[in-house]
Scaffold this active site. Sequence first.
Site, mmCIF file in Angstrom:
data_model
loop_
_atom_site.group_PDB
_atom_site.id
_atom_site.type_symbol
_atom_site.label_atom_id
_atom_site.label_comp_id
_atom_site.label_asym_id
_atom_site.label_seq_id
_atom_site.Cartn_x
_atom_site.Cartn_y
_atom_site.Cartn_z
ATOM 1 N N ILE A 1 -7.045 2.284 7.945
ATOM 2 C CA ILE A 1 -6.345 2.089 6.674
ATOM 3 C C ILE A 1 -6.798 3.118 5.639
ATOM 4 C CG2 ILE A 1 -6.045 -0.373 7.106
ATOM 5 C CD1 ILE A 1 -8.277 -0.880 5.002
ATOM 6 N N CYS A 2 -5.875 3.441 4.746
ATOM 7 C CA CYS A 2 -6.174 4.268 3.575
ATOM 8 C C CYS A 2 -5.258 3.771 2.451
ATOM 9 C CB CYS A 2 -5.989 5.754 3.873
ATOM 10 S SG CYS A 2 -4.277 6.243 4.140
ATOM 11 N N ARG A 3 -5.091 4.568 1.414
ATOM 12 C CA ARG A 3 -4.277 4.138 0.276
ATOM 13 C C ARG A 3 -2.802 3.994 0.645
ATOM 14 N NH1 ARG A 3 -1.302 6.880 -3.315
ATOM 15 N NH2 ARG A 3 -0.873 5.859 -5.293
#
Length: 113
Positions: A68-70
């Site tokens: 996951i990231c932004r």
Amino acid sequence: MFGLNIKEIDAPELAQRLENDHDHVCVVDVREPVEVSAGTIPGAVHIPMRSIPWHAGELERDKDLVIICRSGARSAQVCAFLQQQGFDNVYNLRGGLIAWARAGLPAALPRTA
């Protein structure tokens, strides 16, 4: 992307997997520390994107790894890298934490690897 087939999971599906099958899912947040300090998916492990090459060997190959990231862009790059390293159980969170928040799902402080 990157000539590989990046598997994706959406926020509601991930939330359901974490609720029903959390022993077989590992969430890895690859954002920078300042971003993660505001919160992440409960139970996520924080490994900044730049550190993934040095920590890939610590990732559990017997679990589904959700990166996951932004927004989903950096995590897709990490998924591609991990696939190149022989991981076939990696998933990109479609839309990243923006999609997670829009779905009204909870955030928590991160764990470190």
